[in-house]
Design a protein around this motif. Structure first.
Motif, PDB file in Angstrom:
ATOM      1  N   TYR A  82       0.855  -1.186   0.000  1.00 23.68           N
ATOM      2  CA  TYR A  82       0.000   0.000   0.000  1.00 23.68           C
ATOM      3  C   TYR A  82       0.893   1.239   0.000  1.00 23.68           C
ATOM      4  O   TYR A  82       1.739   1.408   0.870  1.00 23.68           O
ATOM      5  CB  TYR A  82      -0.918   0.015   1.222  1.00 23.68           C
ATOM      6  N   ASN A  85       0.637   8.227  -2.276  1.00 21.16           N
ATOM      7  CA  ASN A  85       1.179   8.909  -3.462  1.00 21.16           C
ATOM      8  C   ASN A  85       2.079   7.968  -4.280  1.00 21.16           C
ATOM      9  O   ASN A  85       3.297   8.170  -4.388  1.00 21.16           O
ATOM     10  CB  ASN A  85       1.966  10.164  -3.075  1.00 21.16           C
ATOM     11  N   GLN A  89       1.698   7.455 -10.183  1.00 19.31           N
ATOM     12  CA  GLN A  89       0.653   8.473 -10.204  1.00 19.31           C
ATOM     13  C   GLN A  89       1.240   9.853  -9.930  1.00 19.31           C
ATOM     14  O   GLN A  89       0.868  10.841 -10.578  1.00 19.31           O
ATOM     15  CB  GLN A  89      -0.434   8.139  -9.176  1.00 19.31           C
ATOM     16  N   THR A  93       1.701  13.799 -12.444  1.00 19.23           N
ATOM     17  CA  THR A  93       1.381  15.194 -12.103  1.00 19.23           C
ATOM     18  C   THR A  93       2.559  16.120 -12.341  1.00 19.23           C
ATOM     19  O   THR A  93       2.397  17.339 -12.322  1.00 19.23           O
ATOM     20  CB  THR A  93       0.947  15.322 -10.626  1.00 19.23           C
ATOM     21  N   ALA A 235      -7.890  16.130  -6.491  1.00 15.59           N
ATOM     22  CA  ALA A 235      -7.499  14.869  -5.839  1.00 15.59           C
ATOM     23  C   ALA A 235      -8.051  13.671  -6.605  1.00 15.59           C
ATOM     24  O   ALA A 235      -7.352  12.655  -6.781  1.00 15.59           O
ATOM     25  CB  ALA A 235      -7.986  14.860  -4.397  1.00 15.59           C
ATOM     26  N   ARG A 236      -9.283  13.775  -7.056  1.00  9.60           N
ATOM     27  CA  ARG A 236      -9.873  12.664  -7.817  1.00  9.60           C
ATOM     28  C   ARG A 236      -9.143  12.466  -9.147  1.00  9.60           C
ATOM     29  O   ARG A 236      -8.954  11.333  -9.605  1.00  9.60           O
ATOM     30  CB  ARG A 236     -11.359  12.918  -8.061  1.00  9.60           C
ATOM     31  N   CYS A 238      -5.906  13.288  -9.890  1.00 12.70           N
ATOM     32  CA  CYS A 238      -4.511  12.852  -9.793  1.00 12.70           C
ATOM     33  C   CYS A 238      -4.325  11.603  -8.942  1.00 12.70           C
ATOM     34  O   CYS A 238      -3.292  10.932  -9.030  1.00 12.70           O
ATOM     35  CB  CYS A 238      -3.635  13.987  -9.257  1.00 12.70           C
ATOM     36  N   GLY A 239      -5.311  11.268  -8.097  1.00 13.61           N
ATOM     37  CA  GLY A 239      -5.227  10.053  -7.297  1.00 13.61           C
ATOM     38  C   GLY A 239      -4.216  10.096  -6.175  1.00 13.61           C
ATOM     39  O   GLY A 239      -3.783   9.049  -5.692  1.00 13.61           O
ATOM     40  N   LEU A 240      -3.841  11.300  -5.728  1.00 13.57           N
ATOM     41  CA  LEU A 240      -2.868  11.431  -4.652  1.00 13.57           C
ATOM     42  C   LEU A 240      -3.555  11.725  -3.328  1.00 13.57           C
ATOM     43  O   LEU A 240      -4.615  12.350  -3.290  1.00 13.57           O
ATOM     44  CB  LEU A 240      -1.873  12.559  -4.965  1.00 13.57           C
ATOM     45  N   ASP A 241      -2.918  11.300  -2.243  1.00  9.21           N
ATOM     46  CA  ASP A 241      -3.459  11.541  -0.906  1.00  9.21           C
ATOM     47  C   ASP A 241      -2.852  12.760  -0.235  1.00  9.21           C
ATOM     48  O   ASP A 241      -3.362  13.214   0.786  1.00  9.21           O
ATOM     49  CB  ASP A 241      -3.229  10.315  -0.004  1.00  9.21           C
ATOM     50  N   ASP A 263       3.299  17.496  -5.366  1.00  4.04           N
ATOM     51  CA  ASP A 263       3.101  16.314  -4.513  1.00  4.04           C
ATOM     52  C   ASP A 263       4.189  16.168  -3.451  1.00  4.04           C
ATOM     53  O   ASP A 263       3.975  15.524  -2.439  1.00  4.04           O
ATOM     54  CB  ASP A 263       3.033  15.043  -5.375  1.00  4.04           C
TER      55      ASP A 263
END
Length: 309
Positions: A82, A85, A89, A93, A235-236, A238-241, A263
């Motif tokens: 898991y 970032n 992905q 960015t 956020a949706r 780029c999929g980063l937290d 990021d």
């Protein structure tokens, strides 16, 4: 084999306070933290290779500036760890041209932009109408940060032709300058941090780079709630937290994304550095990151509270 809940790769000395806070947050969630730094990198890699250690979640704050950490990044991806970032992905960015197209395709506002092919791909450009960019404009390579290769106050095609050759393999963006409206005593320019579903909007002084959190009263008075919606949309996409973005409110009422996605954000404490992030925000980021790991990788009771540096 010793198993850790979270592995943090870091190499910037000014991350030390954030690392301490993350360690504390991990302990509060019963998580073990493995730190990989330049000092122990080779030993940790050897231990991973020899199956002496492993980890269940990974946060990389080193490989972008030090390629020696890439084997750890690749190990985490190969073992389906898991990852906060994920590198593949995050790296998407870094291409401002690609992010620009993704943002406008999602219906978000960005500065008026002309995207040019790389010099290597197309040395000679067809005629370009620069008039929509205004009297002066910015020239930016699609990759890179910290202002490298950027011309802020360009006024001519000649400057564009010269700039393209500085990074000949990269595309370039020509961008119109954005003028912010004034809200009270401040220009409506914001740096917004996103972490694990939480949005932290801050006033951003473009001269001093000082953060000032937007209060609930200011958000209500100036109708700034779109800052939350826009950042959540990014956020949706780029999929980063964990990332930051810059957004400006123009005199005609448009929220324009000026600096798309950062990021590897600077997490120095404002109490230690004037242009650092407000301490409360950094504390909350550390807590939320630990919470992400706890949610995806619940700690084993036998390891509860163990840490390692």
């Amino acid at each position: 084999m010793t198993s850790y809940d979270l592995c943090l790769a870091w190499n910037w000395e000014y991350d030390a306070d954030f690392v301490m806070l993350l360690d504390m947050a991990c302990r509060s969630h019963g998580l073990s933290l493995l730190q990989i730094t330049p000092d122990n990198l080779m030993d940790r890699l050897q231990s991973l290779t020899n199956h002496q250690i492993t980890f269940r979640a990974f946060l990389d704050r080193a490989s972008e500036t030090d390629a020696r950490f890439m084997p750890v990044v690749q190990w985490a991806r190969h073992h389906a760890i898991y990852r906060i970032n994920p590198h593949e992905q995050a790296s998407r960015t870094w291409d401002k041209a690609a992010m620009h197209l993704a943002l406008i395709s999602a219906g978000l506002y960005t500065p008026y932009t002309i995207i040019l092919p790389s010099y290597e791909e197309q040395p000679d450009l067809p005629p370009i109408d620069l008039s929509p960019l205004g009297d002066s404009f910015a020239i930016k390579p699609a990759h890179g940060g910290g202002g490298e290769g950027v011309v802020i106050e360009a006024t001519s095609l000649g400057q564009v032709l010269v700039a393209r050759q500085e990074y000949p393999t990269d595309r370039y963006l020509l961008q119109a300058h954005i003028v912010s409206t004034q809200l009270g005593s401040r220009p409506a320019w914001f740096r917004v941090i996103y972490c694990a579903g939480q949005v932290y909007p801050c006033w951003w002084d473009t001269r001093t780079h000082v953060y000032t959190p937007v209060t609930f009263a200011e958000e209500s008075r100036y109708r700034l709630s779109p800052l939350h919606d826009i950042t959540a949309s990014i956020a949706r996409l780029c999929g980063l937290d964990l990332f930051s973005t810059e957004i400006s409110l123009t005199p005609d009422g448009l929220f324009v994304i000026v600096d798309y996605v950062n990021d590897q954000i600077d997490l120095r404490l404002q109490s230690k550095a004037l242009d650092g992030v407000p301490d409360d925000i950094v504390h909350d980021i550390a807590e939320r990151l630990a919470g992400l790991v706890a949610a995806h990788c619940p700690p084993s009771p036998s390891r509860k509270g163990d840490t390692s540096s």
